[in-house]
Design an enzyme around this catalytic site. Structure first.
Site, PDB file in Angstrom:
ATOM      1  N   CYS A 125      11.080  -0.162   0.967  1.00 19.62           N
ATOM      2  CA  CYS A 125      10.633  -1.488   1.411  1.00 19.62           C
ATOM      3  C   CYS A 125      11.542  -2.612   0.922  1.00 19.62           C
ATOM      4  O   CYS A 125      11.454  -3.736   1.410  1.00 19.62           O
ATOM      5  CB  CYS A 125       9.200  -1.727   0.964  1.00 19.62           C
ATOM      6  SG  CYS A 125       8.095  -0.463   1.616  1.00 19.62           S
ATOM      7  N   HIS A 266       7.589  -8.850   1.437  1.00 21.71           N
ATOM      8  CA  HIS A 266       7.329  -7.572   2.104  1.00 21.71           C
ATOM      9  C   HIS A 266       5.836  -7.514   2.451  1.00 21.71           C
ATOM     10  O   HIS A 266       4.989  -7.921   1.658  1.00 21.71           O
ATOM     11  CB  HIS A 266       7.707  -6.438   1.159  1.00 21.71           C
ATOM     12  CG  HIS A 266       7.280  -5.095   1.637  1.00 21.71           C
ATOM     13  ND1 HIS A 266       7.580  -4.629   2.891  1.00 21.71           N
ATOM     14  CD2 HIS A 266       6.559  -4.106   1.031  1.00 21.71           C
ATOM     15  CE1 HIS A 266       7.068  -3.423   3.031  1.00 21.71           C
ATOM     16  NE2 HIS A 266       6.443  -3.087   1.919  1.00 21.71           N
ATOM     17  N   ASN A 296       2.713  -2.325   7.845  1.00 24.70           N
ATOM     18  CA  ASN A 296       3.862  -2.203   6.953  1.00 24.70           C
ATOM     19  C   ASN A 296       4.970  -1.437   7.683  1.00 24.70           C
ATOM     20  O   ASN A 296       4.878  -0.225   7.861  1.00 24.70           O
ATOM     21  CB  ASN A 296       3.425  -1.463   5.682  1.00 24.70           C
ATOM     22  CG  ASN A 296       4.554  -1.294   4.685  1.00 24.70           C
ATOM     23  OD1 ASN A 296       5.713  -1.539   4.994  1.00 24.70           O
ATOM     24  ND2 ASN A 296       4.204  -0.864   3.480  1.00 24.70           N
TER      25      ASN A 296
HETATM   26  O1  UT7 Z   1       5.265  -0.648   1.139  1.00 21.95           O
HETATM   27  C1  UT7 Z   1       5.237   0.347   0.183  1.00 21.95           C
HETATM   28  C2  UT7 Z   1       4.457  -0.072  -0.915  1.00 21.95           C
HETATM   29  N1  UT7 Z   1       3.071   0.325  -0.723  1.00 21.95           N
HETATM   30  C3  UT7 Z   1       2.120  -0.483  -1.145  1.00 21.95           C
HETATM   31  O2  UT7 Z   1       2.394  -1.552  -1.590  1.00 21.95           O
HETATM   32  C4  UT7 Z   1       0.696   0.038  -1.081  1.00 21.95           C
HETATM   33  C5  UT7 Z   1      -0.092  -0.487  -2.250  1.00 21.95           C
HETATM   34  N2  UT7 Z   1      -1.450   0.007  -2.249  1.00 21.95           N
HETATM   35  C6  UT7 Z   1      -2.369  -0.454  -1.386  1.00 21.95           C
HETATM   36  O3  UT7 Z   1      -2.086  -1.252  -0.534  1.00 21.95           O
HETATM   37  C7  UT7 Z   1      -3.785   0.051  -1.549  1.00 21.95           C
HETATM   38  O4  UT7 Z   1      -3.893   0.758  -2.751  1.00 21.95           O
HETATM   39  C8  UT7 Z   1      -4.264   0.936  -0.377  1.00 21.95           C
HETATM   40  C9  UT7 Z   1      -4.434   0.085   0.869  1.00 21.95           C
HETATM   41  C10 UT7 Z   1      -3.279   2.041  -0.122  1.00 21.95           C
HETATM   42  C11 UT7 Z   1      -5.616   1.540  -0.726  1.00 21.95           C
HETATM   43  O5  UT7 Z   1      -6.531   0.518  -1.039  1.00 21.95           O
HETATM   44  P1  UT7 Z   1      -7.402   0.609  -2.375  1.00 21.95           P
HETATM   45  O6  UT7 Z   1      -8.261  -0.564  -2.389  1.00 21.95           O
HETATM   46  O7  UT7 Z   1      -6.474   0.806  -3.520  1.00 21.95           O
HETATM   47  O8  UT7 Z   1      -8.275   1.876  -2.123  1.00 21.95           O
HETATM   48  P2  UT7 Z   1      -8.397   3.206  -3.006  1.00 21.95           P
HETATM   49  O9  UT7 Z   1      -7.218   4.058  -2.829  1.00 21.95           O
HETATM   50  O10 UT7 Z   1      -8.828   2.837  -4.388  1.00 21.95           O
HETATM   51  O11 UT7 Z   1      -9.645   3.878  -2.310  1.00 21.95           O
HETATM   52  C12 UT7 Z   1     -10.954   3.289  -2.365  1.00 21.95           C
HETATM   53  C13 UT7 Z   1     -11.866   4.097  -1.471  1.00 21.95           C
HETATM   54  C14 UT7 Z   1     -11.777   5.589  -1.716  1.00 21.95           C
HETATM   55  O12 UT7 Z   1     -13.070   6.135  -1.512  1.00 21.95           O
HETATM   56  P3  UT7 Z   1     -13.996   6.468  -2.772  1.00 21.95           P
HETATM   57  O13 UT7 Z   1     -13.224   7.450  -3.602  1.00 21.95           O
HETATM   58  O14 UT7 Z   1     -14.221   5.164  -3.468  1.00 21.95           O
HETATM   59  O15 UT7 Z   1     -15.228   7.028  -2.146  1.00 21.95           O
HETATM   60  C15 UT7 Z   1     -10.885   6.078  -0.610  1.00 21.95           C
HETATM   61  O16 UT7 Z   1     -11.118   7.421  -0.278  1.00 21.95           O
HETATM   62  O17 UT7 Z   1     -11.483   3.893  -0.099  1.00 21.95           O
HETATM   63  C16 UT7 Z   1     -11.295   5.169   0.518  1.00 21.95           C
HETATM   64  N3  UT7 Z   1     -10.297   5.022   1.557  1.00 21.95           N
HETATM   65  C17 UT7 Z   1     -10.619   4.655   2.807  1.00 21.95           C
HETATM   66  N4  UT7 Z   1     -11.800   4.351   3.384  1.00 21.95           N
HETATM   67  C18 UT7 Z   1     -11.775   4.002   4.690  1.00 21.95           C
HETATM   68  C19 UT7 Z   1      -8.974   5.206   1.476  1.00 21.95           C
HETATM   69  N5  UT7 Z   1      -8.398   4.953   2.672  1.00 21.95           N
HETATM   70  C20 UT7 Z   1      -9.410   4.624   3.510  1.00 21.95           C
HETATM   71  C21 UT7 Z   1      -9.455   4.258   4.869  1.00 21.95           C
HETATM   72  N6  UT7 Z   1     -10.642   3.948   5.416  1.00 21.95           N
HETATM   73  N7  UT7 Z   1      -8.333   4.179   5.626  1.00 21.95           N
END
Ligand code: UT7
Length: 341
Positions: A125, A266, A296
């Protein structure tokens, strides 16, 4: 941290400006409603947690070089230049058409550019910011006059559309700029801070297909040819390091966040952008956001956001711009410039 000890100008180098911009996204849309039918997700979750409503993805057979060429043609047309006016082509990408030849060679051939050389740059990125600074060195040292810098990715080629944690985030897109000598100090690149931290490599990677895990039936069965991400680790690193690099850059140039006319970060997550903007003390209207429309696009996000800033009337000749990125690696980039057209 690897950084310029002094801004380019202070070392009596030739000033460098971005003289043209072109962007391209493929026409096909993948909306949150589409994704709701493919994986267990919802528009509400994606909008709240990431800030994306739709992203563009390619049709089968369309590759990164195709997107890159469309963006490059627009940049060349804006500047009224023929492809052969270019000296160097640099393509920032993590989704090259193939390992080799480089996408830069494919772009050169498709553009019909003559007497030009080029190469690909891998920084995920941060690739666009790194490629701009890399290209700028050729002008600053007086060896070349026109550099085509492209950030382009077809992320849909390395995404598992059964994995809700990654498939909702990424899109395909490309942006191209032309770098040329700046006529005076009122426009052009000012300063940058870049850093890599390989300890973070495990948190965002595509483990299969390279020399460590060459493609086999087993690597494909294990889905090692897809993006794997520990989202929370990346999130925390992104907010902390993007802020740190930008603050240091502002400070050593005697600037405050409120001096910035356009913050072009980004576009990985709206919450990362907002958290960084708040910590930097930016004026809300200076923060450029288009993640809702494009997702992204990895190396494509910053030039696509430059285009959004132009559409919104926030980039004018002399505007003070701060670009920032964090990507797989980890890679960190921050750069200051004055817009030139
Ligand atoms: O460009 C490259 C650099 N990348 C980034 O900068 C990405 C940085 N990270 C993020 O943007 C976020 O961490 C994500 C968008 C990837 C994830 O968001 P989050 O708020 O950190 O969610 P999480 O991984 O902590 O997951 C929370 C919950 C989980 O469920 P439980 O375990 O709480 O029941 C996940 O399984 O959300 C669930 N989850 C989803 N639910 C619905 C994960 N993806 C999804 C989804 N839809 N697409």
């Amino acid at each position: 941290m690897t950084e310029l000890r002094q801004p380019l100008r202070a070392r009596d180098k030739i000033g460098v400006k971005i003289s043209a911009l072109g962007t391209y996204v493929p026409p096909r849309l993948l909306t949150n409603a589409d994704l709701e039918k493919m994986v267990d997700t919802s528009n509400d979750w994606i909008m709240t947690r990431v800030g994306i409503r739709e992203r563009h993805i390619v049709e089968k057979g369309v590759a990164t070089s195709d997107l890159a060429v469309e963006a490059a043609k627009k940049a060349l047309a804006q500047r009224g230049l023929e492809p052969s006016a270019l000296d160097v082509i640099i393509v920032g990408t993590v989704t090259p058409d193939m390992f080799f030849p480089s996408t830069a060679c494919l772009v050169q051939h498709k553009l019909g550019a003559k007497d030009v050389w080029g190469f690909d740059l891998s920084a995920a990125c941060s690739a666009f910011i790194y490629a701009v600074q890399t290209g700028a060195q050729f002008i600053a040292t007086g060896t070349h006059k026109r550099i085509l810098v492209i950030g382009a990715d077809v992320m849909s080629s390395i995404i598992d559309y059964a994995d809700r944690a990654t498939c909702v985030i990424f899109g395909d897109g490309a942006g191209a700029v032309i770098l040329e000598p700046a006529e005076d100090d009122s426009v052009g690149l000012i300063d940058f801070i870049h850093e890599v931290d390989g300890a973070g490599g495990c948190f965002l990677q595509m483990p299969g297909g390279g020399s460590l895990n060459p493609s086999t039936r087993e690597t494909v069965d294990k889905k090692m040819h897809y993006v794997r991400q520990d989202g929370q680790q990346v999130f925390k690193f992104a907010v902390r390091k993007q802020t740190e690099a930008c603050l240091k850059l502002l400070e050593r140039n005697g600037l405050k966040g409120s001096d910035i006319d356009a913050f072009i970060p980004h576009q990985a997550n709206l919450r990362i952008i907002n958290a960084t903007a708040e910590r930097l003390g930016l004026r809300p209207e200076s923060v450029i956001v288009n993640i809702e429309r494009f997702g992204n696009t990895t190396a494509g996000t910053i030039p696509l956001a430059m285009n959004t800033a132009i559409e919104q009337g926030k980039l004018k000749k002399g505007s003070l711009v701060l670009m920032a990125s964090v990507g797989a690696g980890f890679t960190v980039g921050a750069a200051l410039l004055r817009w030139a057209f």
